[in-house]
Design an enzyme around this catalytic site. Sequence first.
Site, PDB file in Angstrom:
ATOM      1  N   THR A  13      20.465  -5.531 -11.923  1.00 26.44           N
ATOM      2  CA  THR A  13      19.210  -5.583 -12.669  1.00 26.44           C
ATOM      3  C   THR A  13      18.044  -5.781 -11.707  1.00 26.44           C
ATOM      4  O   THR A  13      18.176  -6.416 -10.666  1.00 26.44           O
ATOM      5  CB  THR A  13      19.222  -6.703 -13.724  1.00 26.44           C
ATOM      6  OG1 THR A  13      19.276  -7.981 -13.088  1.00 26.44           O
ATOM      7  CG2 THR A  13      20.406  -6.554 -14.662  1.00 26.44           C
ATOM      8  N   GLY A  14      16.913  -5.201 -12.061  1.00 24.71           N
ATOM      9  CA  GLY A  14      15.741  -5.294 -11.191  1.00 24.71           C
ATOM     10  C   GLY A  14      15.975  -4.667  -9.840  1.00 24.71           C
ATOM     11  O   GLY A  14      15.638  -5.257  -8.806  1.00 24.71           O
ATOM     12  N   SER A  15      16.543  -3.456  -9.848  1.00 26.45           N
ATOM     13  CA  SER A  15      16.931  -2.837  -8.571  1.00 26.45           C
ATOM     14  C   SER A  15      16.054  -1.667  -8.166  1.00 26.45           C
ATOM     15  O   SER A  15      16.459  -0.835  -7.351  1.00 26.45           O
ATOM     16  CB  SER A  15      18.393  -2.386  -8.628  1.00 26.45           C
ATOM     17  OG  SER A  15      18.684  -1.669  -9.807  1.00 26.45           O
ATOM     18  N   GLY A  20      16.943  -6.278  -5.048  1.00 25.98           N
ATOM     19  CA  GLY A  20      17.791  -5.514  -5.958  1.00 25.98           C
ATOM     20  C   GLY A  20      18.075  -4.121  -5.441  1.00 25.98           C
ATOM     21  O   GLY A  20      19.216  -3.639  -5.495  1.00 25.98           O
ATOM     22  N   TYR A 155       8.841 -21.641 -11.983  1.00 25.53           N
ATOM     23  CA  TYR A 155       9.785 -20.736 -11.314  1.00 25.53           C
ATOM     24  C   TYR A 155      10.906 -21.536 -10.646  1.00 25.53           C
ATOM     25  O   TYR A 155      12.085 -21.185 -10.760  1.00 25.53           O
ATOM     26  CB  TYR A 155       9.030 -19.907 -10.278  1.00 25.53           C
ATOM     27  CG  TYR A 155       9.925 -19.046  -9.425  1.00 25.53           C
ATOM     28  CD1 TYR A 155      10.607 -17.967  -9.966  1.00 25.53           C
ATOM     29  CD2 TYR A 155      10.078 -19.299  -8.054  1.00 25.53           C
ATOM     30  CE1 TYR A 155      11.424 -17.166  -9.184  1.00 25.53           C
ATOM     31  CE2 TYR A 155      10.885 -18.503  -7.269  1.00 25.53           C
ATOM     32  CZ  TYR A 155      11.563 -17.439  -7.833  1.00 25.53           C
ATOM     33  OH  TYR A 155      12.373 -16.650  -7.058  1.00 25.53           O
TER      34      TYR A 155
END
Length: 266
Positions: A13-15, A20, A155
């Site tokens: 994910t988020g690649s 990623g 965060y």
Amino acid sequence: MDLNLSGKRALVTGSSAGLGEATARFLAAEGAAVVIHGRDRGRVESVVEAVRAAGGDATAVLGDLSTDEGAAEVARAATADGPVDVLVNNAGFYRHLSWTDASPQEWADTYNVNVVSGVRMIQRLVPAMRERGWGRVITIGGGLALQPMSTHPQYNATLAARHNLAVSLARDLAGSGVTSNVVSPGAILVDATQELVTGIGPARGWGSTWEEILPNAVEALIPNDRGRFGKPDEIAAAVAYLCSDLAEYVSGATIRVDGGLIKGAF
């Protein structure tokens, strides 16, 4: 060394950029069929094309993991050509805010994207891994989970939650043939890191060029035994190891890839 990833399908994910992207490229080079995920079609397709140009197998999926509907669509698209054997929960975001500026809504939004989004993918993909008796879940965490900064507290807290959920998942998967682990990066030199350090360097007296700023930034922000920022492929290599049969006896672990970080101020 053969990691025996040929025939495995990995969703990262988020690649579409950063860690990623580096992880997806590395897994593809090791023989895995990779599913490139993001929300920007152009960026996702660019990574897919680069992987294919290098001889790898890659497909694209688009979707917003911060909603149940978006996560369901990503899971459906990711498994269209076969089951997902490896889930790398990498997607996430942060904004550099102070305790005063980080509103309760900011905390909730950050938690949803950085924690609940990963849970959505786990709940949709891991049951089938359990049924098949083999699977790998790797959560990308970070050193701020254990050594939080005074800034962007919303965060820092989500990283701690990511570490925690990965270990809880490992306990739940005991005896299933599926493992769950964390790769915890230090400060890795991706484009966003270089832009940030270059932006603050002159005002902090670190110099005016990247060559001048770099060593001073390491010393001031991330003192570590290796004396440098990390490289994206060093994170990707740790993920690839945990995906392999060589790591069959590793579960519920946190693999630090931070150069032996002493005390980060990043």
